[in-house]
Design a protein around this motif. Structure first.
Motif, PDB file in Angstrom:
ATOM      1  N   ARG A 184       0.828  -1.198   0.000  1.00  0.00           N
ATOM      2  CA  ARG A 184       0.000   0.000   0.000  1.00  0.00           C
ATOM      3  C   ARG A 184       0.864   1.249   0.000  1.00  0.00           C
ATOM      4  NH1 ARG A 184      -4.672  -0.849   4.272  1.00  0.00           N
ATOM      5  NH2 ARG A 184      -4.908   1.349   3.790  1.00  0.00           N
ATOM      6  N   ALA A 185       0.259   2.341  -0.465  1.00  0.00           N
ATOM      7  CA  ALA A 185       0.973   3.620  -0.525  1.00  0.00           C
ATOM      8  C   ALA A 185       0.018   4.735  -0.149  1.00  0.00           C
ATOM      9  CB  ALA A 185       1.548   3.830  -1.916  1.00  0.00           C
ATOM     10  N   ASP A 186      -0.611   4.597   1.021  1.00  0.00           N
ATOM     11  CA  ASP A 186      -1.639   5.553   1.414  1.00  0.00           C
ATOM     12  C   ASP A 186      -1.170   6.609   2.406  1.00  0.00           C
ATOM     13  OD1 ASP A 186      -1.370   3.686   3.416  1.00  0.00           O
ATOM     14  OD2 ASP A 186      -3.500   3.262   3.627  1.00  0.00           O
ATOM     15  N   ASP A 187       0.122   6.636   2.672  1.00  0.00           N
ATOM     16  CA  ASP A 187       0.696   7.711   3.476  1.00  0.00           C
ATOM     17  C   ASP A 187       2.150   7.900   3.035  1.00  0.00           C
ATOM     18  OD1 ASP A 187       2.243   5.729   4.683  1.00  0.00           O
ATOM     19  OD2 ASP A 187       1.274   5.875   6.623  1.00  0.00           O
ATOM     20  N   ILE A 188       2.801   8.921   3.578  1.00  0.00           N
ATOM     21  CA  ILE A 188       4.154   9.232   3.117  1.00  0.00           C
ATOM     22  C   ILE A 188       5.148   8.118   3.431  1.00  0.00           C
ATOM     23  CG2 ILE A 188       4.806  10.576   5.153  1.00  0.00           C
ATOM     24  CD1 ILE A 188       6.291  12.444   3.001  1.00  0.00           C
ATOM     25  N   VAL A 189       4.963   7.418   4.546  1.00  0.00           N
ATOM     26  CA  VAL A 189       5.899   6.347   4.910  1.00  0.00           C
ATOM     27  C   VAL A 189       5.786   5.189   3.926  1.00  0.00           C
ATOM     28  CG1 VAL A 189       6.480   4.630   6.661  1.00  0.00           C
ATOM     29  CG2 VAL A 189       6.017   6.996   7.338  1.00  0.00           C
ATOM     30  N   SER A 190       4.589   4.673   3.733  1.00  0.00           N
ATOM     31  CA  SER A 190       4.436   3.517   2.846  1.00  0.00           C
ATOM     32  C   SER A 190       4.767   3.875   1.399  1.00  0.00           C
ATOM     33  CB  SER A 190       3.028   2.922   2.960  1.00  0.00           C
ATOM     34  OG  SER A 190       2.035   3.884   2.677  1.00  0.00           O
ATOM     35  N   ALA A 191       4.417   5.071   0.968  1.00  0.00           N
ATOM     36  CA  ALA A 191       4.730   5.494  -0.400  1.00  0.00           C
ATOM     37  C   ALA A 191       6.240   5.634  -0.600  1.00  0.00           C
ATOM     38  CB  ALA A 191       4.019   6.805  -0.727  1.00  0.00           C
ATOM     39  N   THR A 192       6.929   6.161   0.391  1.00  0.00           N
ATOM     40  CA  THR A 192       8.392   6.307   0.286  1.00  0.00           C
ATOM     41  C   THR A 192       9.058   4.944   0.213  1.00  0.00           C
ATOM     42  OG1 THR A 192       8.308   8.422   1.446  1.00  0.00           O
ATOM     43  CG2 THR A 192      10.442   7.321   1.367  1.00  0.00           C
ATOM     44  N   VAL A 193       8.581   3.993   1.007  1.00  0.00           N
ATOM     45  CA  VAL A 193       9.148   2.637   0.959  1.00  0.00           C
ATOM     46  C   VAL A 193       8.986   2.044  -0.441  1.00  0.00           C
ATOM     47  CG1 VAL A 193       8.880   0.267   1.823  1.00  0.00           C
ATOM     48  CG2 VAL A 193       8.967   2.194   3.432  1.00  0.00           C
ATOM     49  N   LEU A 194       7.848   2.257  -1.072  1.00  0.00           N
ATOM     50  CA  LEU A 194       7.652   1.738  -2.427  1.00  0.00           C
ATOM     51  C   LEU A 194       8.524   2.445  -3.459  1.00  0.00           C
ATOM     52  CD1 LEU A 194       3.809   1.102  -2.748  1.00  0.00           C
ATOM     53  CD2 LEU A 194       5.638  -0.577  -2.538  1.00  0.00           C
ATOM     54  N   CYS A 195       8.894   3.697  -3.178  1.00  0.00           N
ATOM     55  CA  CYS A 195       9.677   4.478  -4.137  1.00  0.00           C
ATOM     56  C   CYS A 195      11.179   4.294  -3.998  1.00  0.00           C
ATOM     57  CB  CYS A 195       9.337   5.969  -3.987  1.00  0.00           C
ATOM     58  SG  CYS A 195       7.739   6.412  -4.666  1.00  0.00           S
ATOM     59  N   THR A 196      11.638   3.683  -2.925  1.00  0.00           N
ATOM     60  CA  THR A 196      13.082   3.579  -2.726  1.00  0.00           C
ATOM     61  C   THR A 196      13.618   2.243  -3.200  1.00  0.00           C
ATOM     62  OG1 THR A 196      14.872   4.058  -1.189  1.00  0.00           O
ATOM     63  CG2 THR A 196      13.118   2.624  -0.367  1.00  0.00           C
ATOM     64  N   ARG A 197      14.880   2.252  -3.582  1.00  0.00           N
ATOM     65  CA  ARG A 197      15.609   1.014  -3.872  1.00  0.00           C
ATOM     66  C   ARG A 197      16.736   0.851  -2.865  1.00  0.00           C
ATOM     67  NH1 ARG A 197      11.439   0.542  -5.398  1.00  0.00           N
ATOM     68  NH2 ARG A 197      10.671   0.218  -7.494  1.00  0.00           N
ATOM     69  N   ALA A 198      16.751   1.724  -1.868  1.00  0.00           N
ATOM     70  CA  ALA A 198      17.732   1.661  -0.777  1.00  0.00           C
ATOM     71  C   ALA A 198      17.284   0.607   0.232  1.00  0.00           C
ATOM     72  CB  ALA A 198      17.834   3.025  -0.103  1.00  0.00           C
TER      73      ALA A 198
END
Length: 184
Positions: A99-113
């Protein structure tokens, strides 16, 4: 000034959130730029002013900040690591679902770190089959778990579910970044 690697410190809603500023201070002392973010529920336990004061960075708490940019995308690209301190059963479930329904979960989906997940919850929640499945899913996706450890939790009960100590979290982040850099 030499650019410092950036660690995104994501704080979620748990009593253990009081340990996040200690982690932030340790990461800064280790030479990292620490960019804090908080979920709405984290604000019930910790003030954004505390994290901003320790890190020298404004706290990100929304996916869209009115600047026309997308902080979750920008921070996902910039991060040398994302560390979730503390990680509640809820955030672990949302991350496992992608899920990407807040800044934390969306950032996790956007990172490759590297993504480090630092659980903190009641022992019965940690041992629940749904949590175990979610942890297994995240681990198979490459998330690095730091803890939990055995000990007393906020309710007064004791068991496996207590958040790892801040020094252990900082060491784990430093190791994950070093290992990630060596793998490139």
């Amino acid at each position: 000034m030499v650019d410092r690697p950036t660690v995104v410190l994501a704080v979620t809603g748990s009593v253990a959130a009081y340990k996040a500023p200690i982690v932030a201070r340790g990461l800064a002392a280790a030479g990292y730029r620490v960019v804090p973010m908080m979920t709405r529920s984290a604000a019930q336990f910790l003030g954004a002013t505390t994290l901003a004061g320790i890190t020298g960075e404004r706290v990100r708490d929304a996916m869209f900040d009115g600047s026309g940019g997308e902080p979750h995308v920008e921070l996902g690209k910039l991060a040398a690591a994302v560390v979730i301190v503390p990680a509640t059963a809820d955030v672990i479930a949302r991350l496992a679902q992608g899920r990407a329904d807040d800044i934390v979960s969306a950032t996790v989906l956007c990172t490759r770190a590297p993504v480090l997940v630092v659980p903190a919850m009641h022992p019965t929640m940690w041992s629940h089959p749904a949590t175990r499945r979610n942890v297994a899913t995240l681990a198979s996706d490459g998330a690095i778990f730091v803890g939990p450890i055995d000990g007393p939790v906020a309710s007064g009960d004791s068991g496996l579910g207590r958040m790892s100590e801040p020094d252990d979290v900082v060491r784990s982040v430093v190791y994950a970044i070093a290992r990630s850099s060596a793998d490139r």
